[in-house]
Structures are given as structure tokens and as C-alpha cells.
Design a protein around this motif. Structure first.
Motif, PDB file in Angstrom:
ATOM      1  N   ASN A   1       0.825  -1.208   0.000  1.00 58.61           N
ATOM      2  CA  ASN A   1       0.000   0.000   0.000  1.00 58.61           C
ATOM      3  C   ASN A   1       0.861   1.260   0.000  1.00 58.61           C
ATOM      4  N   ALA A   2       1.935   1.238   0.773  1.00 55.52           N
ATOM      5  CA  ALA A   2       2.816   2.404   0.862  1.00 55.52           C
ATOM      6  C   ALA A   2       3.449   2.676  -0.497  1.00 55.52           C
ATOM      7  N   SER A   3       3.818   1.595  -1.177  1.00 52.42           N
ATOM      8  CA  SER A   3       4.416   1.733  -2.497  1.00 52.42           C
ATOM      9  C   SER A   3       3.403   2.305  -3.497  1.00 52.42           C
TER      10      SER A   3
ATOM     11  N   ASP B   1       3.642   5.734  -5.717  1.00 51.09           N
ATOM     12  CA  ASP B   1       3.365   5.743  -7.160  1.00 51.09           C
ATOM     13  C   ASP B   1       2.321   6.796  -7.504  1.00 51.09           C
ATOM     14  N   LYS B   2       1.263   6.831  -6.683  1.00 48.86           N
ATOM     15  CA  LYS B   2       0.176   7.775  -6.964  1.00 48.86           C
ATOM     16  C   LYS B   2       0.655   9.216  -6.844  1.00 48.86           C
ATOM     17  N   LEU B   3       1.491   9.473  -5.850  1.00 47.76           N
ATOM     18  CA  LEU B   3       1.995  10.838  -5.700  1.00 47.76           C
ATOM     19  C   LEU B   3       2.844  11.206  -6.913  1.00 47.76           C
TER      20      LEU B   3
ATOM     21  N   ALA C   1       6.089   3.856   7.558  1.00 49.31           N
ATOM     22  CA  ALA C   1       5.777   5.222   7.128  1.00 49.31           C
ATOM     23  C   ALA C   1       6.146   5.389   5.668  1.00 49.31           C
ATOM     24  N   ASP C   2       5.339   6.170   4.935  1.00 47.21           N
ATOM     25  CA  ASP C   2       5.694   6.435   3.540  1.00 47.21           C
ATOM     26  C   ASP C   2       5.562   7.916   3.239  1.00 47.21           C
ATOM     27  N   SER C   3       6.288   8.355   2.212  1.00 48.15           N
ATOM     28  CA  SER C   3       6.193   9.764   1.809  1.00 48.15           C
ATOM     29  C   SER C   3       5.315   9.879   0.558  1.00 48.15           C
ATOM     30  N   GLY C   4       4.274   9.062   0.538  1.00 53.33           N
ATOM     31  CA  GLY C   4       3.383   9.012  -0.623  1.00 53.33           C
ATOM     32  C   GLY C   4       2.279  10.044  -0.585  1.00 53.33           C
ATOM     33  N   ILE C   5       1.179   9.730  -1.251  1.00 51.83           N
ATOM     34  CA  ILE C   5       0.106  10.689  -1.481  1.00 51.83           C
ATOM     35  C   ILE C   5      -0.669  11.046  -0.210  1.00 51.83           C
ATOM     36  N   GLY C   6      -0.711  10.128   0.775  1.00 52.92           N
ATOM     37  CA  GLY C   6      -1.469  10.395   1.994  1.00 52.92           C
ATOM     38  C   GLY C   6      -2.976  10.357   1.751  1.00 52.92           C
ATOM     39  N   MET C   7      -3.738  10.630   2.813  1.00 47.95           N
ATOM     40  CA  MET C   7      -5.202  10.588   2.678  1.00 47.95           C
ATOM     41  C   MET C   7      -5.839  11.773   3.400  1.00 47.95           C
ATOM     42  N   SER C   8      -6.939  12.245   2.846  1.00 50.24           N
ATOM     43  CA  SER C   8      -7.738  13.273   3.513  1.00 50.24           C
ATOM     44  C   SER C   8      -8.649  12.561   4.516  1.00 50.24           C
TER      45      SER C   8
ATOM     46  N   SER D   1     -13.453   6.422   4.172  1.00 50.69           N
ATOM     47  CA  SER D   1     -13.973   5.433   3.227  1.00 50.69           C
ATOM     48  C   SER D   1     -12.963   4.312   2.970  1.00 50.69           C
ATOM     49  N   ASN D   2     -11.651   4.627   2.969  1.00 52.22           N
ATOM     50  CA  ASN D   2     -10.671   3.571   2.689  1.00 52.22           C
ATOM     51  C   ASN D   2     -10.439   2.627   3.858  1.00 52.22           C
ATOM     52  N   LEU D   3     -10.494   3.172   5.056  1.00 55.89           N
ATOM     53  CA  LEU D   3     -10.155   2.333   6.212  1.00 55.89           C
ATOM     54  C   LEU D   3     -11.369   2.053   7.096  1.00 55.89           C
ATOM     55  N   GLY D   4     -12.539   2.233   6.538  1.00 59.39           N
ATOM     56  CA  GLY D   4     -13.734   1.953   7.321  1.00 59.39           C
ATOM     57  C   GLY D   4     -14.736   1.135   6.531  1.00 59.39           C
TER      58      GLY D   4
ATOM     59  N   ALA E   1     -14.520  -0.969  -0.557  1.00 59.41           N
ATOM     60  CA  ALA E   1     -15.175  -0.354  -1.709  1.00 59.41           C
ATOM     61  C   ALA E   1     -15.155  -1.242  -2.938  1.00 59.41           C
ATOM     62  N   LYS E   2     -15.207  -2.554  -2.744  1.00 54.57           N
ATOM     63  CA  LYS E   2     -15.192  -3.411  -3.920  1.00 54.57           C
ATOM     64  C   LYS E   2     -16.613  -3.843  -4.232  1.00 54.57           C
ATOM     65  N   SER E   3     -16.950  -3.818  -5.506  1.00 48.29           N
ATOM     66  CA  SER E   3     -18.296  -4.244  -5.844  1.00 48.29           C
ATOM     67  C   SER E   3     -18.399  -5.736  -5.550  1.00 48.29           C
TER      68      SER E   3
ATOM     69  N   VAL F   1      -6.374  -9.156   1.192  1.00 53.03           N
ATOM     70  CA  VAL F   1      -6.478  -8.788   2.594  1.00 53.03           C
ATOM     71  C   VAL F   1      -6.147  -7.323   2.873  1.00 53.03           C
ATOM     72  N   GLY F   2      -5.042  -6.841   2.314  1.00 55.55           N
ATOM     73  CA  GLY F   2      -4.746  -5.417   2.402  1.00 55.55           C
ATOM     74  C   GLY F   2      -4.521  -4.871   3.794  1.00 55.55           C
ATOM     75  N   PHE F   3      -4.893  -3.621   3.963  1.00 58.55           N
ATOM     76  CA  PHE F   3      -4.624  -2.875   5.187  1.00 58.55           C
ATOM     77  C   PHE F   3      -5.051  -3.619   6.451  1.00 58.55           C
ATOM     78  N   TYR F   4      -6.221  -4.232   6.386  1.00 58.16           N
ATOM     79  CA  TYR F   4      -6.774  -4.838   7.602  1.00 58.16           C
ATOM     80  C   TYR F   4      -5.921  -5.979   8.151  1.00 58.16           C
ATOM     81  N   SER F   5      -4.986  -6.478   7.327  1.00 60.84           N
ATOM     82  CA  SER F   5      -4.129  -7.568   7.805  1.00 60.84           C
ATOM     83  C   SER F   5      -3.246  -7.109   8.971  1.00 60.84           C
TER      84      SER F   5
HETATM   85  P1  ADP Z   1      -6.517  -2.284  -1.535  1.00 57.41           P
HETATM   86  O1  ADP Z   1      -5.063  -1.889  -1.384  1.00 57.41           O
HETATM   87  O2  ADP Z   1      -6.721  -3.664  -2.057  1.00 57.41           O
HETATM   88  O3  ADP Z   1      -7.340  -1.253  -2.218  1.00 57.41           O
HETATM   89  P2  ADP Z   1      -6.550  -1.901   1.325  1.00 57.41           P
HETATM   90  O4  ADP Z   1      -7.546  -2.277   2.360  1.00 57.41           O
HETATM   91  O5  ADP Z   1      -5.170  -2.405   1.532  1.00 57.41           O
HETATM   92  O6  ADP Z   1      -7.131  -2.359  -0.051  1.00 57.41           O
HETATM   93  O7  ADP Z   1      -6.470  -0.330   1.258  1.00 57.41           O
HETATM   94  C1  ADP Z   1      -7.623   0.411   1.018  1.00 57.41           C
HETATM   95  C2  ADP Z   1      -7.269   1.753   0.437  1.00 57.41           C
HETATM   96  O8  ADP Z   1      -6.692   2.594   1.442  1.00 57.41           O
HETATM   97  C3  ADP Z   1      -6.245   1.728  -0.663  1.00 57.41           C
HETATM   98  O9  ADP Z   1      -6.829   1.451  -1.906  1.00 57.41           O
HETATM   99  C4  ADP Z   1      -5.688   3.164  -0.591  1.00 57.41           C
HETATM  100  O10 ADP Z   1      -6.544   4.052  -1.290  1.00 57.41           O
HETATM  101  C5  ADP Z   1      -5.784   3.485   0.868  1.00 57.41           C
HETATM  102  N1  ADP Z   1      -4.480   3.311   1.523  1.00 57.41           N
HETATM  103  C6  ADP Z   1      -4.039   2.234   2.211  1.00 57.41           C
HETATM  104  N2  ADP Z   1      -2.773   2.422   2.653  1.00 57.41           N
HETATM  105  C7  ADP Z   1      -2.404   3.656   2.224  1.00 57.41           C
HETATM  106  C8  ADP Z   1      -1.205   4.440   2.333  1.00 57.41           C
HETATM  107  N3  ADP Z   1      -0.133   3.987   2.970  1.00 57.41           N
HETATM  108  N4  ADP Z   1      -1.214   5.670   1.764  1.00 57.41           N
HETATM  109  C9  ADP Z   1      -2.295   6.146   1.116  1.00 57.41           C
HETATM  110  N5  ADP Z   1      -3.427   5.452   0.957  1.00 57.41           N
HETATM  111  C10 ADP Z   1      -3.490   4.220   1.501  1.00 57.41           C
END
Ligand code: ADP
Length: 633
Positions: free
Chosen positions: A43-45, A49-51, A84-91, A97-100, A103-105, A130-134
Motif C-alpha cells: 500500500n505504501a508503495s 506511485d500515486k503521488l 511510514a511512507d512519503s506518498g500521497i497520503g489521505m484526507s 472510506s478507505n479504512l472503514g 469499496a469493492k463491488s 487482505v490489504g490494510f486490515y491484515s
Molecule cells: P486495496 O489496497 O486492495 O485497495 P486496502 O484495504 O489495503 O485495499 O487499502 C484500502 C485503500 O486505502 C487503498 O486502496 C488506498 O486508497 C488506501 N491506503 C491504504 N494504505 C495507504 C497508504 N499507505 N497511503 C495512502 N493510501 C493508503
């Protein structure tokens, strides 16, 4: 829903599916717990990339610090691990919406299929990703600190959860952009609080990550590790696909797949090539080993990431693969496209057409190779993705023959639906004198296998393909021949077995058609509009009658599929064929009592036998009972 402890702090509940996912994950993946680091680094990578991509159009997003990296650290005292990453970050909204939510159909559908049996469900979770929740596999509290690139310092967000039903969120000051995830480890996870252990996991799962993964340097001194005031890069930090093949191990290919494919399992096969010529690009394409849960959702994400000269451009570049290969995952890195290429430009780009053609050809080549040299793997592929590949017969005209060669069908020569045959092998074992490839379509394997239309084929030992996949009707309406042999439905048109019948049989048939002319005419009059025609048949050995579709009409099976899908099917009347040797037919020939009831029952049972539904089931039951009573007399 809200429980404010400070001015901006809120507690929100997870979406139900997130709760289910967390529960399932914590209980089924702990034996594989190390993967949490791979997922968070992945995810950090992606965030880096997005940034980099967004900054192509807006340099200010770098905030005068264009370094993109990922930092892994730990605190033994506090028993925490931080990525920690120096990527795009989140509002704030993005965090919620991403961590709660997920969002997959098709998510709800997926979770409704879980059995509650952890062993079984653990396997399914791989399909889901599994992603973040792992993080919650090893942590009993996770805290995320993030700020979106380009926002003011007071737009930082802190998200925290113990992986139960809810999470808290609050606005905080944060000077640096990007995301920092801190895991408060569960009891018994302290071995993760060691530099060498973390380095080992990173090298194993994340070596291929493009950005440097930094860790504080350590030195072994006086019997323990001493932290130095210096960072070092733990991973190889170069684009895997840009390296030459002989520098990449099988393991590295597999780990890279898990990152690009968001998959938990190893891929089934892959193809890595640098293409030179008019278009210059590198492709690394993977066939997954199992279908994702949303395979049939044509809106679902596609699996190809597009790069231009190592710069990430976009995920899910659907223009790079035809629809029927939507299961393919991987990377295409073009040397020619402009960096500012957008989805709109891709749609019109001739360069992209050429790349898509190249990629399609590669995948077809990879599959033919598997089909030829690794039958077991190919059978697995076919079981997972066969139905989707079949769409290609009508979708990809240029490759129709190649796709046709990859098709596999159930057959009357096998006992079960999994034992399949290719068209090529079918032709190789055709009977002497057989000119055509015969098939029957039905809505299930059993219905196809027991179809009355197969009777004469069985008697003569002629193989028939059993088509019961929904998409099969689409296949046969687009594929009329293979290697010069026509594909023919056994339930359509007149039965012409060509040289498979001898002169005596043909003569007998003509004779019977004459003999039964009176009867067939009479049945036609009785059934009136229900049928187009009534005629004598030689298809049947055991059944008294069957229905067939006219040569140019749609099959009964297709008409039923269309109706079930809520579409309007053309109203084509079937042809009723009767078996001149069957006692019921012979009796009708002689006896005129209740003729209309007999004719109606003959028609209805033919419809039932091929899996159709009666217009008036109660009428059928009444007639059958009446006739049974009279027979008893
Ligand atoms: P997936 O990566 O399969 O979309 P995740 O549950 O791992 O699912 O993450 C959900 C979303 O949260 C990601 O799509 C991304 O938009 C956001 N996200 C997770 N980790 C980061 C991060 N380190 N920096 C920015 N956005 C993140």
C-alpha cells in the motif's frame, strides 16, 4: 454513532463487511502472519506511485521534498512497529472510506457466501485480498497518521482502532505528507521487534518494491545490536520487470505478483518480455491461480498497471487487455507513450492498440503452451477462467481460431463434467465417416447428458459435446467451424448423419416418413400453433418424441436463458419429432380415442425432457392421470 471526547474526535462504526473480514482474518491467517508487512508496504508503495503520477501535473505536491520512500521502524519499549511512507497520503474523507469500508463491488455477496468454517473461508479470503486490515493479525491496536500531499499542516488525520467494531478519527497537525501506520503488537508477537527479523521479512516479500525501504542501520557490538544514526536501504529497490529475466528468481516473480495482483496465492503462470520494434514496451503478465470473487462483474477492476519509463501512470488500464482476459494481472511499461497520457487518450491511441494486440498474443501463447505442456495446470486454469475465455470467441475476431483451440468441453465420452476434451482431440477421435462436430446445449451438465437428442448418437457411438455453461450458447453462435469441421447442434434442424448412416437406414427412414404422414399431419392439426411442424425422426431410440429448433431459429435452451435473464426471446415454434418405433406412437397410429390429449402429452413431455417449462402444468397432470386410468381399464 458519535462519541466526541475532544472537539474533532469521532468514533465511527465499521461497515459490517469490514467487521466480518477482520474477524475472519485474525482467526484464519495467523499462521501466515508475516504477510501483514507485505500488505502495508505494498500500500505504501502504491501511495508513492500515486503521488509521483499526480505530481507530473502538479509539482507542488512534493512540498519541496521529492524523495519517495518507505520507512520501517520499531520501538521495543512501546512494543510498536511503524511503517511510514512519503506518498500521497489521505484526507479525512478518504481515511473514512478507505479504512472503514470495503469499496469493492460484490463485497456483500462475497461475505454472504462464507460458510463459517474457518478452514474453508481462509482459502476464500485469498480471492478477496487482505490489504490494510491484515495489520490486525499481529496488532491489537492500529494507529494511522496521515496527511494528503499538498494540504495544509492542520489537515492531518489520526485514525485508530482496536479491530473491534469501530474506529476513532480526529484532525491533527502533521508537518509531513504521507502516511504512518503504527501497530501495537499483540501478546506473543515480540519477535517482530528486531531489525534482523524485519529485514528478513522485507527481503522475502518486498524485495521487488520500487521505492527504497529504509531501516535504521544497526551494528552488532558487545553482544547486542546498537542503533546507528544512519538509514540503509533493505530491498533491491528497482523495477523488477525492467531487470533481465535471468536475474529474477521464481520466488521474486511470485512475490511481485502478490503485490501487483493484490493476491494472497502464487500465480499459475507468467510471461515476461521486452518488445522492441515499432512500439517499445516491457510486459510482465500473470495468470492467477484462482478466480477473484468479482470475475463476472464486468465493471470490476482490471489487473494491468501501466507505467511509462518506470513511472506509474494508472491502475486497471482496461485498454491494455480485452474483456475476456480481464483476469490477467501485471505490468506494462511503455517507452513511447507520453507521461501525461490519460484514460481518454488511451481509448483512442493507436500505440495502445498495438500494445493490447501484443499482450493478447502473449497471453494466448502462454495458454497454448500450458495446454500443450502442462495439462494439469491448464485444466486448473480452465476450471477457474474457462467461462470467461469463452467470451473471446465472439469478442476477438482476429484470434478466434487460437481461442477455439483453447476451448474445452464436457463430452458424452466422459463420466463427469470436469473431464473435458478440446476440439482438436474431438476431431482426432471422430468416427469413420463423421464429418461434423456434434454438440448439445442445456442448462446443466446432467440435463445435457440425459438429453433425448443424444439417443441415436449413443447407439452409434458418436461423441457429442455437452455444453451447459451459460456462455456456451454465445460460443456456438459465433463459432461455426473448427479446422474445417462444422459445429452442429443435435437439437436443431434435420438430422443429417451423412456417411454415418447406411443406404438401408436412409431408405427405411423415407418409408416411415410416408407411412406416418397421416399421423404427423393429424398431430400438427391437433397441436396447431404450438409447433411449426411435426415429423418422424431417427434421433430417438428410447423416447417417444423430442423437440428440435428450426435450422435458423434459436435453440430452446437459448430461448429459456433469455427469458430467465428478462430478455425478450424471438417467438420461434419448435418442431415436434416423433419416434416411429415407440409403442406410444404406434398406439396413436392405430387408436383415435382421446387423440388430442395424447398429442398434448407427447408435446409436453418432450418439452420437459429437454429442461423446458410447461405453459399449463396442471393440464398436463390432469391428462396424464386420465390416460393412466384408462390404460388400467
Ligand atoms: P486495496 O489496497 O486492495 O485497495 P486496502 O484495504 O489495503 O485495499 O487499502 C484500502 C485503500 O486505502 C487503498 O486502496 C488506498 O486508497 C488506501 N491506503 C491504504 N494504505 C495507504 C497508504 N499507505 N497511503 C495512502 N493510501 C493508503
Amino acid at each position: 454513532m458519535t462519541d466526541s471526547t475532544t472537539a474533532s474526535r469521532e468514533t465511527l462504526g465499521f461497515q459490517t463487511e469490514v467487521k466480518q473480514l477482520l474477524h475472519l482474518m485474525i482467526h484464519s491467517l495467523y499462521s501466515n502472519r508475516e504477510i501483514f508487512l507485505r500488505e502495508l508496504i505494498s500500500n505504501a508503495s502504491d501511495a508513492c506511485d500515486k503521488l509521483r503520477f499526480e505530481a507530473l501535473h502538479n509539482d507542488a505536491l512534493y512540498e519541496n521534498a521529492s524523495d519517495l520512500n518507505i520507512r520501517v521502524s520499531f520501538d521495543k519499549e512501546a512494543r510498536t512497529l511503524t511503517i511510514a511512507d512519503s506518498g500521497i497520503g489521505m484526507s479525512r474523507d478518504e481515511v473514512i472510506s478507505n479504512l472503514g469500508t470495503i469499496a469493492k463491488s460484490g463485497t456483500r455477496d462475497f461475505f454472504s457466501k462464507l460458510s463459517g468454517d474457518q478452514q474453508k473461508d481462509a482459502h476464500l479470503i485469498g480471492q478477496f485480498g487482505v490489504g490494510f486490515y491484515s495489520a490486525f493479525i499481529v496488532a491489537d491496536k492500529v494507529s494511522v497518521l496521515t496527511r494528503r500531499a499538498g494540504e495544509k499542516a492542520d489537515q492531518g488525520v489520526r485514525w485508530e482502532s482496536d479491530g473491534g467494531g469501530e474506529f476513532s478519527i480526529e484532525m491533527v497537525d502533521r508537518a509531513t505528507r504521507g502516511t504512518e501506520i503504527t501497530l501495537h503488537l499483540r501478546e506473543g508477537q515480540d519477535d517482530l521487534l528486531a531489525g534482523y527479523k524485519l529485514r528478513e521479512i522485507i527481503k522475502k516479500y518486498s524485495n521487488h518494491i520500487v521505492q527504497p525501504i529504509l531501516m535504521q542501520k544497526e551494528e552488532w557490538k558487545d553482544g547486542k545490536y546498537e542503533m546507528l544514526d544512519e538509514d540503509e536501504t533493505v530491498n533491491q529497490a528497482s523495477a523488477l520487470w525492467a531487470r533481465s529475466k535471468n536475474e529474477i528468481t521464481e520466488e521474486q516473480y511470485k512475490e511481485f505478483y502478490k503485490h501487483v495482483g493484490h493476491d494472497f496465492d502464487d500465480p499459475l503462470a507468467w510471461s515476461h518480455a521486452r518488445v522492441e520494434g515499432k512500439q517499445e514496451y516491457t510486459q510482465l503478465l500473470y495468470i492467477p491461480s484462482h478466480a477473484p470473487f468479482d470475475l463476472y462483474d464486468r465493471q470490476a477492476r482490471h489487473g494491468i498497471k501501466l507505467y511509462v519509463r518506470r513511472v506509474f501512470i494508472m491502475d486497471d488500464a482496461e485498454q491494455l487487455m480485452p474483456q475476456y482476459m480481464r483476469f490477467v494481472r501485471g505490468v506494462v511499461d511503455s517507452a513511447d507513450l507520453p507521461l501525461n497520457v490519460s484514460r481518454e487518450i488511451l481509448q483512442e491511441s493507436k500505440d495502445i492498440d498495438a500494445i493490447r494486440k501484443g499482450c493478447t498474443g502473449k497471453v494466448l501463447g502462454l495458454l497454448s503452451d500450458l495446454a500443450e505442456n502442462d495439462k494439469e495446470k491448464y485444466a486448473k486454469f480452465w476450471g477457474e477462467f474457462g467461462s470467461v475465455m469463452k467470451e473471446g470467441v465472439g469478442e476477438d475476431f482476429a484470434n478466434k481460431d487460437k481461442i477455439a483451440a483453447l476451448l474445452r468441453f464436457a463430452t458424452t465420452k466422459a463420466d463427469n463434467a470436469d473431464e473435458t476434451v478440446s476440439l482438436k482431440d474431438y476431431i482426432a477421435r471422430m468416427k469413420d465417416g463423421q464429418e461434423k462436430i456434434y454438440f448439445v446445449t442445456a442448462d446443466s451438465f446432467n440435463a445435457a447428458k440425459n438429453s433425448p437428442h443424444l439417443e441415436v448418437f449413443r447407439k452409434k457411438g458418436i461423441e457429442v459435446l455437452l455444453l451447459s455453461d451459460r456462455v456456451d450458447e454465445w460460443v456456438v453462435s459465433n463459432l461455426h467451424e473448427f479446422e474445417g469441421k462444422q459445429l452442429v447442434s443435435v437439437a436443431k434442424g434435420g438430422l443429417d448423419l451423412g456417411a454415418l448412416e447406411d443406404a438401408a437406414e436412409k431408405q427405411e427412414q423415407e418409408k416411415q416418413a410416408d407411412e406416418f404422414k397421416g399421423l404427423t399431419d393429424k398431430i400438427k392439426t391437433s397441436l396447431a400453433d404450438k409447433v411449426k411442424e411435426v415429423r418422424v425422426t431417427h434421433r430417438l431410440t428410447d423416447s417417444p418424441a423430442c423437440l428440435v429448433a428450426g435450422e435458423h431459429d434459436i435453440s430452446g435452451n437459448l430461448a429459456r436463458l433469455m427469458k430467465a435473464a428478462g430478455q425478450k426471446a424471438p417467438n420461434a415454434q419448435p418442431i415436434l419429432e416423433i419416434n416411429p418405433k415407440h409403442p406410444v406412437v404406434l398406439r396413436l397410429q392405430e387408436d383415435n380415442v382421446r387423440f388430442d390429449d395424447w398429442a398434448a402429452v407427447l408435446f409436453d413431455q418432450a418439452l420437459l425432457a429437454e429442461g423446458g417449462q410447461l405453459d399449463d402444468p396442471a393440464g398436463f397432470v390432469k391428462r396424464v392421470n386420465q390416460l393412466m386410468l384408462e390404460m388400467g381399464k
